[in-house]
Design a protein around this motif. Sequence first.
Motif, mmCIF file in Angstrom:
data_model
loop_
_atom_site.group_PDB
_atom_site.id
_atom_site.type_symbol
_atom_site.label_atom_id
_atom_site.label_comp_id
_atom_site.label_asym_id
_atom_site.label_seq_id
_atom_site.Cartn_x
_atom_site.Cartn_y
_atom_site.Cartn_z
ATOM 1 N N MET A 123 0.848 -1.174 0.000
ATOM 2 C CA MET A 123 0.000 0.000 0.000
ATOM 3 C C MET A 123 0.899 1.245 0.000
ATOM 4 S SD MET A 123 -3.142 0.968 2.614
ATOM 5 C CE MET A 123 -3.549 -0.716 2.909
ATOM 6 N N ASN A 124 0.562 2.217 -0.811
ATOM 7 C CA ASN A 124 1.372 3.435 -0.891
ATOM 8 C C ASN A 124 0.798 4.548 -0.012
ATOM 9 O OD1 ASN A 124 -0.790 4.574 -2.283
ATOM 10 N ND2 ASN A 124 0.113 4.220 -4.277
ATOM 11 N N VAL A 125 1.481 5.697 0.019
ATOM 12 C CA VAL A 125 1.078 6.834 0.849
ATOM 13 C C VAL A 125 -0.357 7.245 0.534
ATOM 14 C CG1 VAL A 125 1.523 9.267 1.353
ATOM 15 C CG2 VAL A 125 3.432 7.700 1.117
ATOM 16 N N TYR A 126 -0.661 7.401 -0.738
ATOM 17 C CA TYR A 126 -2.002 7.834 -1.129
ATOM 18 C C TYR A 126 -3.063 6.853 -0.613
ATOM 19 C CZ TYR A 126 -6.189 8.854 -3.717
ATOM 20 O OH TYR A 126 -7.492 9.144 -4.035
ATOM 21 N N SER A 127 -2.815 5.569 -0.754
ATOM 22 C CA SER A 127 -3.787 4.552 -0.321
ATOM 23 C C SER A 127 -4.028 4.611 1.181
ATOM 24 C CB SER A 127 -3.303 3.152 -0.700
ATOM 25 O OG SER A 127 -3.189 3.040 -2.086
ATOM 26 N N ARG A 128 -2.946 4.797 1.951
ATOM 27 C CA ARG A 128 -3.110 4.894 3.406
ATOM 28 C C ARG A 128 -3.923 6.138 3.773
ATOM 29 N NH1 ARG A 128 1.830 2.854 2.787
ATOM 30 N NH2 ARG A 128 2.162 0.791 3.674
ATOM 31 N N ILE A 129 -3.632 7.243 3.103
ATOM 32 C CA ILE A 129 -4.376 8.475 3.360
ATOM 33 C C ILE A 129 -5.839 8.292 2.977
ATOM 34 C CG2 ILE A 129 -4.669 10.882 2.631
ATOM 35 C CD1 ILE A 129 -1.567 10.983 2.407
ATOM 36 N N TYR A 130 -6.072 7.731 1.794
ATOM 37 C CA TYR A 130 -7.438 7.516 1.312
ATOM 38 C C TYR A 130 -8.225 6.656 2.302
ATOM 39 C CZ TYR A 130 -11.343 5.869 -1.462
ATOM 40 O OH TYR A 130 -12.605 5.560 -1.889
ATOM 41 N N ASN A 131 -7.629 5.536 2.731
ATOM 42 C CA ASN A 131 -8.323 4.625 3.647
ATOM 43 C C ASN A 131 -8.591 5.276 5.000
ATOM 44 O OD1 ASN A 131 -8.436 2.583 1.744
ATOM 45 N ND2 ASN A 131 -6.530 1.652 2.426
ATOM 46 N N SER A 132 -7.610 6.016 5.516
ATOM 47 C CA SER A 132 -7.791 6.690 6.812
ATOM 48 C C SER A 132 -8.861 7.766 6.723
ATOM 49 C CB SER A 132 -6.470 7.304 7.276
ATOM 50 O OG SER A 132 -5.526 6.301 7.554
ATOM 51 N N ALA A 133 -8.861 8.521 5.636
ATOM 52 C CA ALA A 133 -9.878 9.563 5.451
ATOM 53 C C ALA A 133 -11.262 8.933 5.340
ATOM 54 C CB ALA A 133 -9.562 10.392 4.209
ATOM 55 N N LYS A 134 -11.353 7.852 4.588
ATOM 56 C CA LYS A 134 -12.637 7.168 4.404
ATOM 57 C C LYS A 134 -13.172 6.658 5.742
ATOM 58 C CE LYS A 134 -14.796 3.559 1.658
ATOM 59 N NZ LYS A 134 -14.589 2.493 0.664
ATOM 60 N N GLU A 135 -12.279 6.094 6.590
ATOM 61 C CA GLU A 135 -12.676 5.618 7.918
ATOM 62 C C GLU A 135 -13.285 6.745 8.754
ATOM 63 O OE1 GLU A 135 -9.342 3.947 9.986
ATOM 64 O OE2 GLU A 135 -9.176 2.252 8.620
ATOM 65 N N GLN A 136 -12.832 7.969 8.496
ATOM 66 C CA GLN A 136 -13.295 9.116 9.274
ATOM 67 C C GLN A 136 -14.386 9.902 8.555
ATOM 68 O OE1 GLN A 136 -10.087 11.381 11.055
ATOM 69 N NE2 GLN A 136 -8.792 9.571 11.026
ATOM 70 N N GLY A 137 -14.866 9.364 7.440
ATOM 71 C CA GLY A 137 -15.972 9.982 6.728
ATOM 72 C C GLY A 137 -15.593 11.225 5.943
ATOM 73 N N MET A 138 -14.327 11.302 5.509
ATOM 74 C CA MET A 138 -13.860 12.474 4.767
ATOM 75 C C MET A 138 -13.444 12.097 3.361
ATOM 76 S SD MET A 138 -11.371 14.833 7.087
ATOM 77 C CE MET A 138 -10.680 13.583 8.153
ATOM 78 N N GLY A 179 -16.029 11.833 11.696
ATOM 79 C CA GLY A 179 -15.358 12.714 10.752
ATOM 80 C C GLY A 179 -15.712 14.181 10.871
ATOM 81 N N GLN A 180 -16.654 14.515 11.748
ATOM 82 C CA GLN A 180 -17.074 15.906 11.927
ATOM 83 C C GLN A 180 -16.535 16.433 13.254
ATOM 84 O OE1 GLN A 180 -18.799 17.518 9.454
ATOM 85 N NE2 GLN A 180 -18.474 15.618 8.363
ATOM 86 N N GLU A 181 -16.105 17.681 13.257
ATOM 87 C CA GLU A 181 -15.581 18.284 14.480
ATOM 88 C C GLU A 181 -16.689 18.431 15.525
ATOM 89 O OE1 GLU A 181 -13.053 22.197 15.883
ATOM 90 O OE2 GLU A 181 -13.271 21.766 13.742
ATOM 91 N N VAL A 182 -16.371 18.038 16.755
ATOM 92 C CA VAL A 182 -17.321 18.160 17.865
ATOM 93 C C VAL A 182 -17.284 19.603 18.359
ATOM 94 C CG1 VAL A 182 -17.866 17.383 20.211
ATOM 95 C CG2 VAL A 182 -16.987 15.738 18.528
ATOM 96 N N PRO A 183 -18.443 20.249 18.458
ATOM 97 C CA PRO A 183 -18.479 21.633 18.949
ATOM 98 C C PRO A 183 -17.898 21.748 20.361
ATOM 99 C CG PRO A 183 -20.574 21.052 17.958
ATOM 100 C CD PRO A 183 -19.768 19.777 18.067
ATOM 101 N N GLU A 184 -17.262 22.869 20.630
ATOM 102 C CA GLU A 184 -16.603 23.108 21.923
ATOM 103 C C GLU A 184 -17.564 22.946 23.100
ATOM 104 O OE1 GLU A 184 -13.706 23.712 24.702
ATOM 105 O OE2 GLU A 184 -13.410 23.368 22.553
ATOM 106 N N LYS A 185 -18.828 23.326 22.933
ATOM 107 C CA LYS A 185 -19.773 23.211 24.060
ATOM 108 C C LYS A 185 -19.948 21.752 24.494
ATOM 109 C CE LYS A 185 -24.086 23.178 21.410
ATOM 110 N NZ LYS A 185 -25.373 23.865 21.213
ATOM 111 N N TYR A 186 -19.878 20.813 23.556
ATOM 112 C CA TYR A 186 -20.011 19.399 23.905
ATOM 113 C C TYR A 186 -18.725 18.854 24.523
ATOM 114 C CZ TYR A 186 -24.275 19.714 21.205
ATOM 115 O OH TYR A 186 -25.504 20.081 20.739
ATOM 116 N N ILE A 187 -17.605 19.371 24.069
ATOM 117 C CA ILE A 187 -16.330 18.964 24.671
ATOM 118 C C ILE A 187 -16.288 19.436 26.117
ATOM 119 C CG2 ILE A 187 -13.819 19.246 24.578
ATOM 120 C CD1 ILE A 187 -14.143 19.478 21.489
#
Length: 110
Positions: free
Chosen positions: A1-16, A85-93
Motif C-alpha cells: 500500500m502506498n502513501v495515497y492509499s493509506r491516506i485515502y483509507n484513513s480519510a474514508k474511515e473518518q468519513g472524509m 469525521g465531523q468536528e465536535v463543537p466546543e460546548k459538547y467537549i
Amino acid sequence: MNVYSRIYNSAKEQGMSIKELARKAKIGENSIYRWKTIKPSIQSLTKVARQLHVSTDYLLGQKKESSKSFRLDIADKNTQLLYQGQEVPEKYIKMLRFIMEEDKAEKQKN
C-alpha cells in the motif's frame, strides 16, 4: 500500500473525502491526489497526518498503526475531537470534561 492509499483509507474511515481532508489540512485541494506518483513534502504530509490523527510513519508505511489506534486526552485544549469525521463543537467537549471531572471527584470521595 502506498502513501495515497493509506491516506485515502484513513480519510474514508473518518468519513472524509480527499478534497475535504486537503482543505482541513490547509494544503492544495489536489495535492494529495498527486501523491499517487510523487513524494509529498514533509510539511504537507505532517499536516495530513495530524488531521487524520495518525503518524507520518504510518502514512509512509513504516508502522502498522491505524487511525483506530489513536488515543487522545480531551483535557488537552489543543486536541481536535471528531465524531464520524465531523468536528465536535466546543460546548459538547466542555460537557464531556465536566462529566469526567464529576466522575473523578465522585471516585475520590469513595
